[in-house]
Structures are given as C-alpha cells and as structure tokens.
Design an enzyme around this catalytic site. Structure first.
Site, mmCIF file in Angstrom:
data_model
loop_
_atom_site.group_PDB
_atom_site.id
_atom_site.type_symbol
_atom_site.label_atom_id
_atom_site.label_comp_id
_atom_site.label_asym_id
_atom_site.label_seq_id
_atom_site.Cartn_x
_atom_site.Cartn_y
_atom_site.Cartn_z
ATOM 1 N N TYR A 177 14.098 50.815 77.042
ATOM 2 C CA TYR A 177 14.083 50.229 78.392
ATOM 3 C C TYR A 177 12.767 50.428 79.141
ATOM 4 C CZ TYR A 177 19.072 49.926 77.437
ATOM 5 O OH TYR A 177 20.290 49.629 76.861
ATOM 6 N N HIS A 207 18.158 40.629 80.750
ATOM 7 C CA HIS A 207 18.294 41.894 80.023
ATOM 8 C C HIS A 207 16.910 42.431 79.734
ATOM 9 C CE1 HIS A 207 22.532 41.210 79.560
ATOM 10 N NE2 HIS A 207 22.212 39.947 79.326
HETATM 11 O O1 CA2 Z 1 18.790 45.358 78.070
HETATM 12 C C1 CA2 Z 1 19.460 45.364 79.099
HETATM 13 O O2 CA2 Z 1 18.981 45.157 80.218
HETATM 14 C C2 CA2 Z 1 20.945 45.702 79.031
HETATM 15 O O3 CA2 Z 1 21.637 44.867 79.929
HETATM 16 C C3 CA2 Z 1 21.050 47.153 79.451
HETATM 17 C C4 CA2 Z 1 22.468 47.715 79.299
HETATM 18 C C5 CA2 Z 1 23.025 47.422 77.930
HETATM 19 O O4 CA2 Z 1 24.387 47.845 77.887
HETATM 20 C C6 CA2 Z 1 22.947 45.967 77.584
HETATM 21 O O5 CA2 Z 1 23.443 45.789 76.281
HETATM 22 C C7 CA2 Z 1 21.513 45.481 77.651
HETATM 23 C C8 CA2 Z 1 22.489 49.220 79.470
HETATM 24 C C9 CA2 Z 1 21.815 49.714 80.645
HETATM 25 C C10 CA2 Z 1 21.635 51.182 80.440
HETATM 26 O O6 CA2 Z 1 20.456 51.497 81.067
HETATM 27 C C11 CA2 Z 1 19.909 52.681 80.772
HETATM 28 C C12 CA2 Z 1 18.622 52.821 81.177
HETATM 29 C C13 CA2 Z 1 17.964 53.980 80.918
HETATM 30 C C14 CA2 Z 1 18.613 55.003 80.266
HETATM 31 C C15 CA2 Z 1 19.915 54.863 79.875
HETATM 32 C C16 CA2 Z 1 20.571 53.690 80.137
#
Ligand code: CA2
Length: 196
Positions: free
Chosen positions: A24, A102
C-alpha cells in the site's frame, strides 16, 4: 449541481502508511485526503473526505452524498468492495457518478480480491496506481462532469497555494479534453506511465 465530491475510504484504510508498505505504500490517509483536496481544487471542486470501518456508516455517507446532490463519489471500500451488496445497492440508489479506487492491483493478488461489487455500480475503476489512483479518479470524474481545470491566473487570487498539487493533473486534463499526446508527469506520486 454541487461542486462537492465525496471521497470515501472503507475499513482499515485508516492504517495506510503504517503497515504493509510493500502493498500500500508509505502515504498515510491524511496524505491521501490532502491529495484529494488539492486535486479537486484544481478543477474548482471540493473533496469531502470520510473514512469508516463500518459498512453501515459508509452507506450513510453515500445516502448523504445523494441527499446533498454531490457531484460524484470516489470510493475505496477496502475489503467491503469484494463482499458488500449493500454498498453496491446504496451506490446504485444514489444515482451519482462513482469511481471505484484501489491502491493495490486487485487483479494481481488473491482471487477473492478480483471481484468488486463497487465496480459494478461505478462509472469506472482504478487500481494499481498506489494512492495516485485517488487523484486519477478525481480527474476522471472532473472530466466527466465537464469541470475545467482552474485557470492558473485565477488560481493566484487564492493566496499562498504552496501545498497544492503540481501542474501534472492540469496537463493530463488537457490530454483528455484535447487529445494531446503529451502526458503529465507529476510530483512523483505514481509509478511512471508506460510509454505510448
Ligand atoms: O488496494 C486497495 O485499496 C484495497 O481496497 C485495500 C483493502 C483490501 O481489502 C482490498 O482488497 C484492496 C485493504 C485495506 C487495508 O489497508 C491497510 C493499509 C495499511 C496496512 C494494513 C491495511
């Protein structure tokens, strides 16, 4: 029509920049919200940014966007993207142009991430461009809304604008509207675009 775009972030996106940077990146949610505010401003729009870890609250935000006749919605519903028929239904009911965003490339990860209920209710989807996807989404929405990039001369009357995004988005907006071949390099928020 209102000039407000709702930027909605779903569960766990408050953790952006704190964990899993290999997936991310390092930008925080605050960074994302500033990027959205700066980008929206360049098109004479305002970004109303919200984040919730609760599905029902995200639905309430969508209803609010509809009630206030918002110009559109940019939404990263996080994990709910892959599970929530309720969010899909709220977006359909809202009848506002929405962009599904995303940060990661959901098609290059686990199979369960490849389907997005949000995408089915959206004008379009952007994934895999890191947090720059939010900027691209607002630019796409602005183009669809016919919101012209704010004139640079007019922009100077806003006072000190040092925090605003670079001229990159303006360049790309010209590409969209005028079919120019030139691409808009920006402040280094995104991976390099592939050569045409
Ligand atoms: O890629 C994306 O933006 C997602 O929407 C992010 C979601 C995930 O479940 C989707 O499949 C794709 C998860 C967000 C979690 O965000 C975090 C960020 C930093 C650390 C941990 C989790």
């Amino acid at each position: 029509m209102s000039k407000t775009i709702y930027v909605l972030n779903g569960p766990n996106l408050n953790l952006l920049g704190t964990r899993e940077p290999h997936i991310y990146g390092h930008a925080t949610l605050a960074d994302v919200e500033k990027l959205c505010a700066d980008t929206a401003k360049q098109f004479g729009l305002t970004a109303d940014c919200r984040q919730s870890n609760r599905e029902g609250e995200l639905i309430d935000f969508i209803h609010e966007a509809r009630a206030k006749a918002a110009a559109g919605i940019v939404i990263n519903a996080g994990g709910y993207s892959h599970t929530s028929i309720a969010l899909h239904d709220a977006l359909v009911a809202a009848q506002l142009p929405a962009i599904d965003v995303h940060v990661s490339n959901i098609h290059a990860r686990e199979d369960f991430r490849r389907h997005s209920y949000i995408a089915r209710a959206a004008l379009g989807s952007i994934c895999g461009f890191g947090v720059d996807g939010y900027r691209l989404a607002i630019m796409g929405l602005a183009a669809r809304l016919g919101a012209a990039p704010a004139d640079e001369a007019e922009d100077t009357d806003e006072g000190d604008d040092a925090g605003a995004a670079s001229a990159g988005p303006l360049t790309l907006a010209i590409d969209v509207q005028g079919d120019e071949a030139e691409s808009g390099a920006d402040a280094g928020q995104s991976p390099a675009a592939p050569a045409a």
